[in-house]
Design an enzyme around this catalytic site. Structure first.
Site, PDB file in Angstrom:
ATOM      1  N   LYS A  98      33.925  73.237  53.029  1.00 50.84           N
ATOM      2  CA  LYS A  98      33.136  72.005  53.154  1.00 50.84           C
ATOM      3  C   LYS A  98      32.005  72.338  54.125  1.00 50.84           C
ATOM      4  O   LYS A  98      32.230  72.525  55.311  1.00 50.84           O
ATOM      5  CB  LYS A  98      33.983  70.857  53.693  1.00 50.84           C
ATOM      6  CG  LYS A  98      33.153  69.577  53.809  1.00 50.84           C
ATOM      7  CD  LYS A  98      33.878  68.444  54.483  1.00 50.84           C
ATOM      8  CE  LYS A  98      32.875  67.354  54.862  1.00 50.84           C
ATOM      9  NZ  LYS A  98      33.452  66.285  55.650  1.00 50.84           N
ATOM     10  N   GLY A 153      31.901  58.225  60.155  1.00 46.47           N
ATOM     11  CA  GLY A 153      32.636  57.432  61.131  1.00 46.47           C
ATOM     12  C   GLY A 153      32.140  56.012  61.340  1.00 46.47           C
ATOM     13  O   GLY A 153      32.703  55.290  62.163  1.00 46.47           O
ATOM     14  N   ALA A 181      32.020  60.339  53.719  1.00 47.42           N
ATOM     15  CA  ALA A 181      31.495  59.796  54.974  1.00 47.42           C
ATOM     16  C   ALA A 181      31.061  58.341  54.859  1.00 47.42           C
ATOM     17  O   ALA A 181      30.390  57.938  53.903  1.00 47.42           O
ATOM     18  CB  ALA A 181      30.330  60.630  55.530  1.00 47.42           C
ATOM     19  N   GLY A 182      31.440  57.608  55.864  1.00 50.21           N
ATOM     20  CA  GLY A 182      30.976  56.238  56.023  1.00 50.21           C
ATOM     21  C   GLY A 182      31.818  55.175  55.364  1.00 50.21           C
ATOM     22  O   GLY A 182      31.596  53.985  55.589  1.00 50.21           O
ATOM     23  N   ASN A 214      38.238  59.820  56.150  1.00 46.52           N
ATOM     24  CA  ASN A 214      38.988  60.216  57.354  1.00 46.52           C
ATOM     25  C   ASN A 214      39.127  59.024  58.297  1.00 46.52           C
ATOM     26  O   ASN A 214      40.193  58.442  58.405  1.00 46.52           O
ATOM     27  CB  ASN A 214      38.307  61.385  58.060  1.00 46.52           C
ATOM     28  CG  ASN A 214      39.186  62.057  59.136  1.00 46.52           C
ATOM     29  OD1 ASN A 214      39.139  63.257  59.355  1.00 46.52           O
ATOM     30  ND2 ASN A 214      40.016  61.297  59.837  1.00 46.52           N
ATOM     31  N   THR A 215      38.031  58.633  58.949  1.00 46.76           N
ATOM     32  CA  THR A 215      38.101  57.637  60.023  1.00 46.76           C
ATOM     33  C   THR A 215      38.667  56.303  59.550  1.00 46.76           C
ATOM     34  O   THR A 215      39.398  55.636  60.292  1.00 46.76           O
ATOM     35  CB  THR A 215      36.702  57.436  60.627  1.00 46.76           C
ATOM     36  OG1 THR A 215      36.148  58.712  60.947  1.00 46.76           O
ATOM     37  CG2 THR A 215      36.758  56.588  61.894  1.00 46.76           C
TER      38      THR A 215
END
Lengths: 66, 260
Positions: free
Chosen positions: B98, B159, B186-187, B208-209
């Site tokens: 990645k 995040g 992301a996001g 993830n977050t």
């Protein structure tokens, strides 16, 4: 002689193979990747790659990441 | 029979890629991975915190049926990213990477020039590159021409949990680049964000977050897994076109009291 390991200066009493250095640091060679002076040292060369005065050594292991 | 799909030379059932950072404990992470049914997890290479911590994480990975997607998070130049990728290949024995080359520390926006330079070199070196990119069409086309068969455009900055902030731009990417795997990375903040991405025809999402920072990360992993499956099913079912004006759903023929 002086080397830097993961950003920290360390004094060694002479050149040695990378594999031996990892052993002395109690690091399992199978669990890390190593770059010396910004060049990858493949695992099969750990015992033949000599660490010398002034070498910058990065020893990296798996960590969490996104 | 469950649908399968191919990416990076592997055949997967799940369209959920899960990041492993920020979880409150290793055990919570392990449970979240199980509940997510993700078959791809991301991870990093770092200077060892303590040998025990590194060993615990590495041991846990061995117990899970997942493909590892190491990242070059924190790299700010093509040179750093290329070196990190090569170290990752050596450590994890995978050609998957990645690729992140970050241009701004505050909003973690990819550096498009460094990203393209690194992707070109790594594709040439036999890597299967998963570039973390923006939604810019030209950048993504250039990454494709450099050899990337997978692209990972953001929904919004890493995040932030803001979800898909430029829907039409992502839709345009999907329409213009039908031949590559597109993973929204992301996001994303909520399961419905992930469902939307799958409804729009994206091949998967990386989260993830939104999972790690949830009040109950294990339950949230399950929620995202369900939403991703729903989004994909909705896409396959063929979503109706939205209309400018109302169309009654109940038949008008036979409406009583018609002439009153």
């Amino acid at each position: 002689m002086e080397v830097r390991i993961n950003g920290n200066s360390q004094t060694l009493n002479g050149p040695r193979p990378l594999g031996q250095l990892l052993n002395e640091l109690k690091i399992d060679a199978k669990g890390v990747a190593v770059a010396v002076n910004l060049e990858v040292v493949v695992r099969s060369k750990f015992d033949s790659h000599e660490i010398k005065d002034g070498d910058e050594i990065e020893i990296l292991s798996p960590q969490v990441g996104g | 029979m469950k649908e399968t799909w191919k990416i990076g030379g592997k055949e997967l059932t799940s369209r959920f890629f899960l990041g492993t950072a920020r979880f409150p404990s290793l055990e919570t992470l392990r449970e979240a991975i199980v509940e997510s049914r993700a078959e791809v997890i991301t991870l990093s290479l770092r200077r060892e915190k303590t040998p025990q911590q590194s060993a615990s994480f590495a041991e846990m990975l061995k117990t899970l049926p997942v493909h590892l997607l190491p990242n070059t998070a924190g790299c700010r130049s093509a040179k750093e990213a290329i070196l990190t990728a090569r170290l990752a290949r050596e450590l994890f024995q995978t050609a998957w990477i990645k690729l992140e080359v970050i241009g701004d520390e505050q909003n973690l926006i990819p550096d498009p020039f460094g990203l393209l330079e690194a992707a070109t070199e790594l594709c040439r070196d036999g890597f299967e590159v998963f570039p973390f990119t923006t939604d810019d069409l030209i950048l993504n086309e250039r990454l494709m021409h450099a050899g990337c068969k997978i692209l990972m455009p953001w929904a919004s900055p890493i995040g932030t949990g803001r979800g898909v902030t430029r829907r039409e731009t992502l839709v345009n990417l999907r329409t213009r680049l039908p031949e590559v795997n597109l993973i929204v990375d992301a996001g994303l903040g909520r399961p419905s964000d992930a469902a939307l991405c799958l409804e729009l025809g994206f091949d998967g999402v990386l989260v993830n977050t939104a999972v790690s920072d949830a009040a109950d990360p294990v339950k949230m992993a399950q929620a995202f897994a369900t939403a991703i499956e729903a989004g994909r099913l909705g896409y396959l079912a063929g979503i109706m076109e939205s209309r400018a004006f109302a169309v009654p759903s109940t038949p008008t023929l036979g409406t009583p009291f018609w002439n009153l």
